[in-house]
Design an enzyme around this catalytic site. Structure first.
Site, PDB file in Angstrom:
ATOM      1  N   GLU A  36      12.135  -7.876  26.714  1.00  0.00           N
ATOM      2  CA  GLU A  36      11.162  -6.847  26.361  1.00  0.00           C
ATOM      3  C   GLU A  36      10.490  -6.388  27.647  1.00  0.00           C
ATOM      4  O   GLU A  36       9.917  -7.192  28.379  1.00  0.00           O
ATOM      5  CB  GLU A  36      10.136  -7.436  25.385  1.00  0.00           C
ATOM      6  CG  GLU A  36       9.410  -6.405  24.568  1.00  0.00           C
ATOM      7  CD  GLU A  36       8.320  -7.017  23.692  1.00  0.00           C
ATOM      8  OE1 GLU A  36       7.277  -6.363  23.579  1.00  0.00           O
ATOM      9  OE2 GLU A  36       8.489  -8.124  23.150  1.00  0.00           O
ATOM     10  N   ASP A  55      -3.307  -5.684  23.277  1.00  0.00           N
ATOM     11  CA  ASP A  55      -3.050  -6.777  24.203  1.00  0.00           C
ATOM     12  C   ASP A  55      -4.294  -7.565  24.577  1.00  0.00           C
ATOM     13  O   ASP A  55      -5.383  -7.021  24.684  1.00  0.00           O
ATOM     14  CB  ASP A  55      -2.397  -6.225  25.474  1.00  0.00           C
ATOM     15  CG  ASP A  55      -0.961  -5.827  25.234  1.00  0.00           C
ATOM     16  OD1 ASP A  55      -0.189  -6.688  24.769  1.00  0.00           O
ATOM     17  OD2 ASP A  55      -0.615  -4.657  25.475  1.00  0.00           O
ATOM     18  N   TYR A 101       9.694  -7.557  14.144  1.00  0.00           N
ATOM     19  CA  TYR A 101       8.795  -8.284  15.049  1.00  0.00           C
ATOM     20  C   TYR A 101       7.644  -8.817  14.205  1.00  0.00           C
ATOM     21  O   TYR A 101       6.783  -8.059  13.757  1.00  0.00           O
ATOM     22  CB  TYR A 101       8.287  -7.320  16.118  1.00  0.00           C
ATOM     23  CG  TYR A 101       7.552  -7.933  17.288  1.00  0.00           C
ATOM     24  CD1 TYR A 101       6.687  -9.016  17.140  1.00  0.00           C
ATOM     25  CD2 TYR A 101       7.730  -7.416  18.566  1.00  0.00           C
ATOM     26  CE1 TYR A 101       6.019  -9.561  18.222  1.00  0.00           C
ATOM     27  CE2 TYR A 101       7.055  -7.949  19.665  1.00  0.00           C
ATOM     28  CZ  TYR A 101       6.201  -9.016  19.479  1.00  0.00           C
ATOM     29  OH  TYR A 101       5.536  -9.536  20.558  1.00  0.00           O
TER      30      TYR A 101
END
Lengths: 263, 403
Positions: free
Chosen positions: A49, A60, A174
């Site tokens: 990734e 994040d 995911y």
């Protein structure tokens, strides 16, 4: 079956678990991208990734945000990363999955971006701020260039929604293991096993588990929940500190897991 | 119901024309869908609307006056100017209208904790106030740069029992505070509601904020009809994210004889690149959940906004304003820092009203606009907040002596 899904299915057929490291492209400068990718693929990772830095990375945690700030300070952009990848694409043997926030893609222009992905040999795309509802345009523009659009499923997604996301996702699903942002975690919620059982049941493509996996032990325990793991912050930290041994240990944990599951 | 501009947006996908949407991490999608349901239910429930009306009247002090600024009108020699006095609300700005509404909604949803972002501190103070009133735990994220500029508001929030978290990442201002608040919400979504303070963010926030701020325009409409027997010719409001402006505009959107003017912050001037005027000087993009006009570079990285007014210091414009701009229903123009300072001083001297630096942009624009209109024309200006919080900033720029 797409290239990305095939790479994971092959690992699965062999009775093993996938291992997908996340790198912050250009953390340390654009020139680090090629050697990092070549070293990782030599370790036998399933896919890589490739994270693109952004000024406002809301999904994040501090580790990846700081890596992103370092990369931004090096002048790294989505365009430069794709150009860098295109130069050595013949040497890349594992599928690359680009992870970027949506605005740099919009600024690039969806059509030009799709063409650049094709030129760089990119096989998948994760855009964390484009949920299912907004994702059709990405599939429409990127699929013709051989790029899968990977969707995320979270612990908060109800079963009916999980089923719809699993149907729409391409390459793999995911699965986010925590309510939260990327980064290391000491422990995970209790109801993970049930959640993942439901998810795997509704998914016709592989399920990879990510967010908060930082130790070899977690690689093993979380890997059991799906078809493999994605490791981000721990890899980013190890690469930043030049501790490739830590990266090897994480990848090795996924291989130990393979041995265990073939016993 | 006949389809009009005002009631046709947002669509059920949260779109205002091509603007808006829900560009957020999957972890937040369920919370947004739940919020939308809970909000629609609440708005259809008389118990909720009565409760909100009670607090707006008895606690916030509504309705606020629509004041005829006779002295200002005379000095400018143009259209009649009315000021909608949102500065007279409890906590000194329009922000409380939305904060009370959303805090009541959070309570109804069974949420125990509130997270909010703040730039100048006005929305933070309003949220901290609503949380103290309604016994909700509150954490407010504020950029480290803004904390330095607005020490008193930080202390005010702390007095109200709120925890203020300093945001040290990025530009350390409002946009980074929104990032931090979104991250906190993602992590604590099960027991926490995010009270977004402007008409921004993912659907349904722009709609919720608009609806809770619409009280400004609703009151104004009734008041001007009462005083003048007709609607105004022009309505003026400053616009950062756009909450006071959309609250003021919305009840007038379908009255095509009423011109709507949104005033962006031009900072040091659009041409310098140091401004917060995303409609005048930005491009289309996605930030904080919505597709909108946005200050960004050619690589799609978000640029810092610049304005003397911390409340306008945001790189995007709310999706409904972008839509009103695109269809030509509202006109957006901009006012520089120095023009805003002149507007502030003019209102102080002519009317004895110290406006917030944000609202001073609307005043400054009105001084230009009024002169182009006839003496029997009517302008209504949203005076969104009072300027006590800005005295320090203004003093630093003007020095001891006001020219």
């Amino acid at each position: 079956m797409t290239t990305l899904q095939q790479a994971i299915e092959q690992v699965k057929i062999a009775g093993n678990k996938a291992f997908v490291p996340y790198i912050m492209a250009g953390d340390g400068g654009l020139s680090t991208i090629k050697p990092t990718i070549l070293k990782l693929q030599k370790l036998g990772v399933t896919a890589i990734e490739v994270g693109i830095p952004f000024t406002d990375p809301v999904a994040d945690g501090p580790t990846i945000e700081q890596a992103g700030e370092r990369a931004l300070a090096e002048g790294v952009t989505l365009r430069k990363v794709l150009e860098t990848l295109a130069v050595f694409r013949e040497e890349i043997t594992v599928p690359l999955v680009v992870m970027t926030y949506f605005n740099p893609v919009l600024a690039y222009g969806l059509v030009s971006f799709a063409e650049a992905c094709l030129a760089a040999g990119v096989k998948g795309l994760i855009v964390p701020d484009v949920p299912l509802e907004e994702s059709a345009i990405l599939r429409e523009k990127l699929n013709p260039h051989g790029v899968d659009i990977v969707q995320l499923v979270s612990l908060t997604s109800p079963p009916e929604r999980i089923a719809r996301i699993a149907t729409a996702s391409q390459g793999f699903v995911y699965a986010v293991t925590v309510n939260g942002i990327t980064g290391t975690r000491a422990s995970f919620a209790d109801d993970l096993a049930g959640h993942f059982a439901r998810l795997r049941e509704s998914s016709h493509i592989p399920v990879l588990v990510g967010f908060g996996i930082s130790t070899p032990e977690q690689v093993v325990s979380m890997g059991e929940l799906g078809d493999g793991v994605i490791v981000g912050s721990a890899i980013v930290t190890a690469l930043h500190e030049g501790d490739f041994g830590k990266v090897e240990a994480l990848v090795a944990a996924s291989k130990n897991m393979r041995e265990k599951s073939t016993l | 119901m006949t389809k009009t501009i005002a009631n046709s947006v947002p669509t059920k996908e949260g779109r205002y024309g091509k603007f808006g949407g829900q560009f957020v991490p999957e972890t937040l999608m369920t919370a947004l869908l739940e919020l939308e349901l809970a909000y629609d239910e609440a708005m259809a429930d008389k118990v909720f609307s009565d409760e909100l009306a009670y607090y707006l009247k008895e606690y916030v002090g509504r309705e606020t006056p629509l004041y005829f600024a006779e002295n200002l009108t005379k000095v400018l020699g143009g259209a009649k100017i009315y000021l909608k006095r949102e500065d007279l609300n409890h906590t000194g700005a329009h922000k409380i209208n939305n904060a009370i509404g959303q805090a009541l909604l959070a309570k109804r949803m069974g949420k125990k904790k509130i997270v909010a972002e703040t730039g100048a501190g006005q929305h933070g103070v309003a949220t901290a106030t609503a949380c103290a009133l309604l016994n909700l735990e509150c954490v407010v994220f504020m950029g480290a740069e803004d904390i330095k500029r607005q020490q008193l508001n930080v202390f005010r929030m702390e007095l109200l029992g709120t925890k203020v978290e300093s945001v040290e990442t990025g530009s350390k201002t409002l946009k980074d505070a929104v990032n931090a608040a979104l991250r906190y919400w993602v992590t604590n979504v099960e027991d926490t509601h995010y009270i977004l303070g402007s008409a921004l963010g993912p659907h349904p926030f722009p709609k919720i904020v608009r609806d809770f701020q619409r009280v400004i325009g609703n009151e104004t409409r009734a008041q001007i009809l009462d005083k003048e027997g007709r609607l105004p010719d022009a309505v003026v409001a400053c616009i950062g994210g756009g909450s006071n402006a959309i609250g003021m505009f919305h009840p007038f959107v379908d009255d095509d004889k009423v011109a709507l003017y949104g005033v962006e912050a031009a900072g040091n001037g659009i041409e310098t690149g140091e401004h917060a005027a995303a409609i005048a000087g930005g491009q289309l993009g996605v930030l904080h959940g919505a597709y909108m006009y946005l200050l960004q570079d050619e690589d799609g990285f978000i640029q810092e906004a610049h304005s003397i007014s911390a409340g306008l210091d945001y790189p995007g414009k709310g999706p409904e304003h972008c839509y009103l701009h695109d269809i030509g229903r509202a006109k957006f123009d901009s006012i520089t820092d120095s023009e805003a300072l002149e507007g502030l001083q003019l209102l102080c001297r002519t009317e004895g009203i110290l406006p917030a630096l944000e609202s001073s942009h609307a005043i400054a624009y009105t001084t230009k606009l009024a002169k182009t209109m006839r003496v029997d024309d009517i302008i209504v200006v949203c005076l969104s907040g009072r300027g006590d919080k800005d005295v320090h900033t203004v003093n630093a720029v003007l020095g001891g002596g006001v020219s």
